[in-house]
Design a protein around this motif. Structure first.
Motif, mmCIF file in Angstrom:
data_model
loop_
_atom_site.group_PDB
_atom_site.id
_atom_site.type_symbol
_atom_site.label_atom_id
_atom_site.label_comp_id
_atom_site.label_asym_id
_atom_site.label_seq_id
_atom_site.Cartn_x
_atom_site.Cartn_y
_atom_site.Cartn_z
ATOM 1 N N TRP A 89 -25.121 19.641 -2.029
ATOM 2 C CA TRP A 89 -26.027 20.396 -2.901
ATOM 3 C C TRP A 89 -25.282 21.082 -4.050
ATOM 4 C CZ3 TRP A 89 -29.418 23.416 1.181
ATOM 5 C CH2 TRP A 89 -30.258 22.493 1.813
ATOM 6 N N VAL A 90 -24.097 21.648 -3.716
ATOM 7 C CA VAL A 90 -23.436 22.519 -4.687
ATOM 8 C C VAL A 90 -21.974 22.126 -4.945
ATOM 9 C CG1 VAL A 90 -22.862 24.915 -5.256
ATOM 10 C CG2 VAL A 90 -24.894 24.422 -3.881
ATOM 11 N N VAL A 91 -21.189 21.949 -3.874
ATOM 12 C CA VAL A 91 -19.731 21.794 -4.012
ATOM 13 C C VAL A 91 -19.399 20.652 -4.959
ATOM 14 C CG1 VAL A 91 -17.588 21.310 -2.784
ATOM 15 C CG2 VAL A 91 -19.303 22.798 -1.747
ATOM 16 N N THR A 92 -19.927 19.486 -4.694
ATOM 17 C CA THR A 92 -19.833 18.349 -5.626
ATOM 18 C C THR A 92 -21.224 17.720 -5.660
ATOM 19 O OG1 THR A 92 -19.077 16.917 -3.850
ATOM 20 C CG2 THR A 92 -17.393 17.880 -5.257
ATOM 21 N N ARG A 93 -22.106 18.340 -6.416
ATOM 22 C CA ARG A 93 -23.534 18.008 -6.377
ATOM 23 C C ARG A 93 -23.795 16.513 -6.580
ATOM 24 N NH1 ARG A 93 -27.478 21.862 -9.592
ATOM 25 N NH2 ARG A 93 -26.599 23.228 -7.997
ATOM 26 N N GLY A 94 -24.577 15.977 -5.653
ATOM 27 C CA GLY A 94 -24.966 14.578 -5.745
ATOM 28 C C GLY A 94 -24.056 13.616 -5.022
ATOM 29 N N GLN A 95 -22.852 14.063 -4.630
ATOM 30 C CA GLN A 95 -21.935 13.164 -3.932
ATOM 31 C C GLN A 95 -22.280 13.126 -2.445
ATOM 32 O OE1 GLN A 95 -17.794 14.144 -4.372
ATOM 33 N NE2 GLN A 95 -17.087 12.305 -3.326
ATOM 34 N N SER A 96 -22.138 11.967 -1.858
ATOM 35 C CA SER A 96 -22.412 11.817 -0.438
ATOM 36 C C SER A 96 -21.508 12.741 0.381
ATOM 37 C CB SER A 96 -22.181 10.363 -0.027
ATOM 38 O OG SER A 96 -22.102 10.261 1.381
ATOM 39 N N ALA A 97 -22.119 13.488 1.335
ATOM 40 C CA ALA A 97 -21.326 14.389 2.185
ATOM 41 C C ALA A 97 -20.335 13.597 3.033
ATOM 42 C CB ALA A 97 -22.253 15.206 3.075
ATOM 43 N N ALA A 98 -20.758 12.425 3.518
ATOM 44 C CA ALA A 98 -19.860 11.596 4.330
ATOM 45 C C ALA A 98 -18.663 11.132 3.499
ATOM 46 C CB ALA A 98 -20.629 10.395 4.883
ATOM 47 N N GLN A 99 -18.929 10.735 2.258
ATOM 48 C CA GLN A 99 -17.835 10.288 1.384
ATOM 49 C C GLN A 99 -16.877 11.442 1.087
ATOM 50 O OE1 GLN A 99 -19.146 8.861 -2.408
ATOM 51 N NE2 GLN A 99 -17.114 8.198 -3.049
ATOM 52 N N LEU A 100 -17.441 12.628 0.874
ATOM 53 C CA LEU A 100 -16.612 13.796 0.589
ATOM 54 C C LEU A 100 -15.705 14.129 1.773
ATOM 55 C CD1 LEU A 100 -16.124 15.834 -1.641
ATOM 56 C CD2 LEU A 100 -17.934 17.264 -0.663
ATOM 57 N N ILE A 101 -16.267 14.065 2.981
ATOM 58 C CA ILE A 101 -15.465 14.320 4.185
ATOM 59 C C ILE A 101 -14.373 13.264 4.328
ATOM 60 C CG2 ILE A 101 -15.561 14.321 6.713
ATOM 61 C CD1 ILE A 101 -18.337 15.576 6.467
ATOM 62 N N LEU A 307 -12.711 22.612 2.453
ATOM 63 C CA LEU A 307 -14.056 22.149 2.111
ATOM 64 C C LEU A 307 -15.118 22.937 2.869
ATOM 65 C CD1 LEU A 307 -15.959 20.086 0.767
ATOM 66 C CD2 LEU A 307 -15.567 18.584 2.732
ATOM 67 N N PHE A 308 -14.865 23.206 4.151
ATOM 68 C CA PHE A 308 -15.832 23.944 4.969
ATOM 69 C C PHE A 308 -16.046 25.353 4.403
ATOM 70 C CE2 PHE A 308 -17.075 26.495 8.692
ATOM 71 C CZ PHE A 308 -18.183 25.780 9.101
ATOM 72 N N LEU A 309 -14.955 26.018 4.041
ATOM 73 C CA LEU A 309 -15.074 27.358 3.479
ATOM 74 C C LEU A 309 -15.845 27.324 2.157
ATOM 75 C CD1 LEU A 309 -14.307 30.348 3.660
ATOM 76 C CD2 LEU A 309 -12.210 29.812 2.414
ATOM 77 N N SER A 310 -15.546 26.355 1.300
ATOM 78 C CA SER A 310 -16.273 26.240 0.030
ATOM 79 C C SER A 310 -17.758 25.997 0.265
ATOM 80 C CB SER A 310 -15.686 25.092 -0.803
ATOM 81 O OG SER A 310 -14.330 25.314 -1.090
ATOM 82 N N ALA A 311 -18.078 25.158 1.269
ATOM 83 C CA ALA A 311 -19.481 24.846 1.562
ATOM 84 C C ALA A 311 -20.221 26.085 2.063
ATOM 85 C CB ALA A 311 -19.552 23.724 2.594
ATOM 86 N N VAL A 312 -19.565 26.881 2.906
ATOM 87 C CA VAL A 312 -20.219 28.097 3.419
ATOM 88 C C VAL A 312 -20.466 29.087 2.286
ATOM 89 C CG1 VAL A 312 -19.901 30.106 4.911
ATOM 90 C CG2 VAL A 312 -19.306 27.836 5.755
#
Length: 356
Positions: A89-101, A307-312
């Motif tokens: 939603w925010v960290v890298t908007r529009g990018q797949s969460a699975a791909q980001l992980i 990444l987890f901290l940024s997402a929170v």
């Protein structure tokens, strides 16, 4: 009960644990102050746009009625267990969460592997040495080192070490030692650990020694910090376990039969000392999850903890849910691996209905 059946039983028992973890994740996300509309559109979002977004996220029906909670929970479970995490939603908007992980995982794995290897390579031998040389200067030195390592909090040690290495401190020479590297950030060489050797039409991946050395030296300070507390535990528990084994009746029996000291230590003492050490070793992987957040943040490593901290902080719910699911799977996997390792070290444990 054979070993395969035992592993299958453990896998089945892990399913309710995963479901419970996902349920708690959903409850926490639902009860949290996260507002998807505000996170994605901002505080001054157009009401019509916000309504359309709520429909697209499965929070409301097209007629404006809210989707029942149990349907949201069902959809959350189905999407998560099928690895359909959605988009950031925010960290890298529009990018797949699975791909980001997937992109961030190598840095965390690289840090975690070396933190565990360093902790095992230093902690267990020092613990065994201290136990076998009890009440000597070697024992006192190893035990003192274990206490010191255990007493230093990860966040404090990380801040101090990062400052000394990167800000012109006493240890700043480290960056130019042998191979010029930095200590802050993600090692660029991590993406080029393997070259390609052409064998006819087939390319065979081969390790690149220089990039391996650069990536290792870069991550070494962070790995020392992450593995420090486990290293101290291994020294203390390993020493105690060796002393207990040496004072056991079966050791006296072995000595009376003329068994050599090398066999006694290698076959009996070291093996029995591994039983209390196993939870500590497996605990290092748990620390990898919890401790990597602070260590990655301080050392600027773009890994899963960062990444987890940024997402929170950004209320990026798809990434939070996806990472929590990944962490739950890792915890369940290593819990099962610990039980299986127990049966290998001592076959009497677990296989015949004496589990835990």
């Amino acid at each position: 009960m054979n070993k395969l059946l035992y592993i299958a039983k453990r896998l089945v028992l892990g399913v309710p644990v995963v479901l419970f973890g996902l349920t708690m994740t959903f409850v926490i996300l639902y009860l949290s102050p996260f507002d998807p509309m505000t996170a994605i559109l901002g505080r001054d979002a157009d009401p019509q746009t916000a309504r359309q977004l709520a429909v697209s996220l499965g929070l409301r029906y097209p007629n404006g009625e809210p989707v029942p909670l149990w349907i949201q929970y069902r959809d959350f479970l189905i999407d998560t267990v099928t690895f359909n995490f959605g988009q950031s939603w925010v960290v890298t908007r529009g990018q797949s969460a699975a791909q980001l992980i997937w992109e961030r995982m190598p840095a965390t794995l690289w840090l975690g592997i070396w933190s565990v290897v360093i902790a095992l390579a230093l902690g267990i031998p020092l613990g065994l040495y201290a136990g076998l040389r009890a009440n000597t200067w070697g024992d006192y030195t190893a035990s003192f080192g274990g206490i010191v390592w255990r007493a230093m909090p990860n966040f404090w040690l990380a801040v101090m070490l990062a400052g000394l290495l990167s800000a012109g401190g006493l240890l700043s020479f480290y960056r130019g030692f042998l191979i010029p590297t930095d200590v802050i950030g993600t090692p660029a060489a991590l993406g080029n650990l393997f070259g390609s050797y052409s064998l006819g039409p087939v390319g065979i991946p081969v390790p690149d020694p220089y990039n391996w050395a650069v990536a290792f030296k870069w991550i070494l300070p962070a790995a020392l910090v992450l593995g420090s507390s486990s290293m101290g535990n291994e020294v203390r528990i390993g020493r105690t376990a060796v002393l207990e084994s040496l004072n056991s009746p079966y050791i006296d029996t072995a000595k009376a039969k003329g068994v050599s000291e090398r066999v006694i230590v290698g076959k009996h003492v070291a093996r029995n000392a591994m039983i209390p050490l196993l939870p500590v070793i497996m605990g290092e992987f748990y620390l990898l999850i919890g401790g990597s957040v602070l260590v990655e943040l301080i050392f600027g490593i773009r890994g899963l903890g960062n990444l987890f901290l940024s997402a929170v902080l950004a209320s990026d719910v798809p990434i939070i849910g996806a990472l929590t699911y990944v962490f739950i799977l890792i915890l369940v996997f290593f819990n099962i691996a610990q039980d299986v390792a127990y049966t290998i070290i001592d076959p009497r444990i677990g296989l015949e209905g004496r589990e835990d």
